[in-house]
Write a protein that holds these residues in place. Structure first.
Motif, PDB file in Angstrom:
ATOM      1  N   LYS A 165       0.842  -1.195   0.000  1.00  8.93           N
ATOM      2  CA  LYS A 165       0.000   0.000   0.000  1.00  8.93           C
ATOM      3  C   LYS A 165       0.873   1.239   0.000  1.00  8.93           C
ATOM      4  N   VAL A 166       0.439   2.231  -0.754  1.00  3.46           N
ATOM      5  CA  VAL A 166       1.125   3.518  -0.751  1.00  3.46           C
ATOM      6  C   VAL A 166       0.365   4.426   0.203  1.00  3.46           C
ATOM      7  N   ILE A 167       1.079   4.977   1.156  1.00  2.29           N
ATOM      8  CA  ILE A 167       0.458   5.843   2.152  1.00  2.29           C
ATOM      9  C   ILE A 167       1.000   7.246   1.973  1.00  2.29           C
ATOM     10  N   ALA A 168       0.091   8.202   1.791  1.00  2.70           N
ATOM     11  CA  ALA A 168       0.498   9.597   1.656  1.00  2.70           C
ATOM     12  C   ALA A 168       0.756  10.169   3.044  1.00  2.70           C
ATOM     13  N   ILE A 169       1.900  10.792   3.211  1.00  2.00           N
ATOM     14  CA  ILE A 169       2.249  11.407   4.483  1.00  2.00           C
ATOM     15  C   ILE A 169       2.108  12.913   4.323  1.00  2.00           C
ATOM     16  N   GLN A 170       1.309  13.500   5.183  1.00  2.00           N
ATOM     17  CA  GLN A 170       1.100  14.937   5.104  1.00  2.00           C
ATOM     18  C   GLN A 170       2.188  15.654   5.885  1.00  2.00           C
TER      19      GLN A 170
END
Length: 55
Positions: A43-48
């Motif tokens: 899974k690709v997780i976007a980090i803010q």
């Protein structure tokens, strides 16, 4: 007496060369990763960025 100005510029040039090598290696690794088949369960997780103001 050592020529510190020349020594400094030689060091700066070598550091710039090392940065270029590292950047190229990173870009090649990223390109290789993006061209591969997806791995099941990955899974690709976007980090803010907490320091960035919301748009």
């Amino acid at each position: 007496m050592p020529d510190f100005k020349t020594m400094y510029f030689q060091l700066a040039a070598k550091v710039a060369d090392a940065m270029d090598i590292l950047l190229k290696a990173q870009q090649e690794g990223e390109a290789e990763f993006m061209n591969e088949e997806p791995v099941p369960g990955l899974k690709v997780i976007a980090i803010q960025d907490e320091n960035r103001e919301s748009e």
